[in-house]
Every structure is written in structure tokens, then in C-alpha cells.
Design an enzyme around this catalytic site. Structure first.
Site, PDB file in Angstrom:
ATOM      1  N   ASP A  54      -8.179   3.982   1.362  1.00 16.74           N
ATOM      2  CA  ASP A  54      -7.160   4.385   2.329  1.00 16.74           C
ATOM      3  C   ASP A  54      -7.872   4.873   3.598  1.00 16.74           C
ATOM      4  O   ASP A  54      -8.586   5.872   3.559  1.00 16.74           O
ATOM      5  CB  ASP A  54      -6.338   5.513   1.700  1.00 16.74           C
ATOM      6  N   ASN A  66       2.329   1.433   4.274  1.00 15.19           N
ATOM      7  CA  ASN A  66       2.636   0.164   4.945  1.00 15.19           C
ATOM      8  C   ASN A  66       2.404   0.256   6.458  1.00 15.19           C
ATOM      9  O   ASN A  66       3.132  -0.328   7.252  1.00 15.19           O
ATOM     10  CB  ASN A  66       4.075  -0.306   4.642  1.00 15.19           C
ATOM     11  N   CYS A  82       0.865  -1.187   0.000  1.00 17.23           N
ATOM     12  CA  CYS A  82       0.000   0.000   0.000  1.00 17.23           C
ATOM     13  C   CYS A  82       0.899   1.234   0.000  1.00 17.23           C
ATOM     14  O   CYS A  82       2.081   1.133  -0.358  1.00 17.23           O
ATOM     15  CB  CYS A  82      -0.979  -0.012   1.176  1.00 17.23           C
ATOM     16  N   CYS A 110      -1.345   0.846   7.443  1.00 11.59           N
ATOM     17  CA  CYS A 110      -2.781   0.574   7.625  1.00 11.59           C
ATOM     18  C   CYS A 110      -3.240  -0.681   6.888  1.00 11.59           C
ATOM     19  O   CYS A 110      -3.609  -1.683   7.504  1.00 11.59           O
ATOM     20  CB  CYS A 110      -3.621   1.764   7.158  1.00 11.59           C
ATOM     21  N   ARG A 111      -3.248  -0.624   5.548  1.00 10.55           N
ATOM     22  CA  ARG A 111      -3.863  -1.705   4.775  1.00 10.55           C
ATOM     23  C   ARG A 111      -2.970  -2.928   4.575  1.00 10.55           C
ATOM     24  O   ARG A 111      -3.385  -4.062   4.880  1.00 10.55           O
ATOM     25  CB  ARG A 111      -4.307  -1.169   3.397  1.00 10.55           C
ATOM     26  N   SER A 112      -1.748  -2.731   4.034  1.00 11.60           N
ATOM     27  CA  SER A 112      -0.929  -3.914   3.718  1.00 11.60           C
ATOM     28  C   SER A 112      -0.483  -4.712   4.955  1.00 11.60           C
ATOM     29  O   SER A 112      -0.361  -5.927   4.858  1.00 11.60           O
ATOM     30  CB  SER A 112       0.257  -3.553   2.819  1.00 11.60           C
TER      31      SER A 112
END
Ligand code: 4NP
Length: 149
Positions: free
Chosen positions: A121, A10, A7, A12-14
């Protein structure tokens, strides 16, 4: 099989994608990692809200550390999943040949009936945003786990 989740930050999402997929994998023959297209948060642990939603689902991502995507990652990994089209485009721009381009995929395309292509995001949003991100990634990782690992 070596899988990299990518993301922007690196944090929050990934990190969630890495933790969720790892939680579904029984084989030891798989390496899962995550990285950011930016190095804004390099060295940091995941965002507290990502840690919290993962913990609620029994997954510990608190020990992960953010790092920037490196060009060598194209050689180290078989599959590179981008969380959104912006990350996807950044990775394609870095790719040096067709083989590297082929490794880069939008993670939500794994969910065939999905019309949404971007994991939003959640950084500037609410806790609800993180719940939604978790559910989207959980669904995609279920498909990935059954397909590749
Ligand atoms: P991520 O979220 O890409 O899911 O880790 C973000 C984290 C930080 C920033 C943007 C997105 N930032 O601009 O600092």
C-alpha cells in the site's frame, strides 16, 4: 472476459492495475474495472501520485472514479484480482459460494516466480513507492494480458 481489480481505497493500486491492463489489451471484448473494499474515497479521482506515474508511462487514469466493491460484482466479473492478502481475505469473506470464491485471486500470484504476494500500500509512502507498485503491476498485467485477454 470481465476483470475487476480490487484494493482498499481504489485510489492508488487498483486504478493503476485497471489502467495498465487496459493499455495492454487490444480486444474490445474485455471489460476491466476497479473497486475498493472500503468506500473511504468513493467518487474521488485516483491519487495524484498514481495519475503521475501512469502518465509518465503513457497511460491516462485521471478520469477514473473510486467506488466501493459491491456484492453484485461477484456476478458481473469473471476474475477478481486482489492487490494484497488483506483485500483477498475481505473479498473471500464476502463471497457467498464456491464459484464466487474461485473468482478471487491474488494478482501477484500470476507472476509464477514471484515470492512477494502483496502489492504494498503506497498511500502513506513516497513517490518511489508508486514507481515500485507500477513495476509490480506492469509485470503481473503482462501475464494476465497474455493468458486471458
Ligand atoms: P489503495 O491505497 O488501497 O491502493 O487505494 C489506499 C488509499 C487510501 C487509504 C488506504 C490505502 N486510506 O486509508 O485512506
Amino acid at each position: 472476459m470481465k476483470i475487476l481489480m480490487v484494493c482498499l481505497g481504489n485510489i492508488c493500486r487498483s486504478p493503476l492495475a485497471e489502467g495498465i491492463l487496459a493499455s495492454k489489451v487490444v480486444s474490445k471484448n474485455i471489460i476491466i474495472d476497479s473497486a475498493g473494499t472500503s468506500g473511504y474515497h468513493a467518487g474521488e479521482h485516483p491519487d495524484k501520485r498514481s495519475i503521475k506515474i501512469a502518465e509518465k508511462k503513457g497511460i491516462d487514469i485521471s478520469k477514473q472514479r473510486s467506488r466501493k466493491f459491491m456484492i453484485d460484482d461477484f456476478e458481473k466479473f469473471d476474475l477478481i484480482y486482489a492487490m494484497d492478502e488483506s483485500n483477498f481475505q475481505d473479498l473471500i469473506t464476502l463471497a457467498r459460494n464456491e464459484n464466487e470464491i474461485k473468482k478471487v485471486k491474488l494478482i501477484l500470484k500470476e507472476v509464477s516466480e514471484n515470492k512477494i504476494l502483496n502489492v504494498p500500500d503506497p498511500y502513506y509512502g513516497s513517490n518511489q513507492g508508486f514507481e515500485k507498485v507500477f513495476e509490480m503491476l506492469n509485470e503481473a498485467c503482462e501475464v494476465i494480458a497474455s493468458k486471458y485477454v
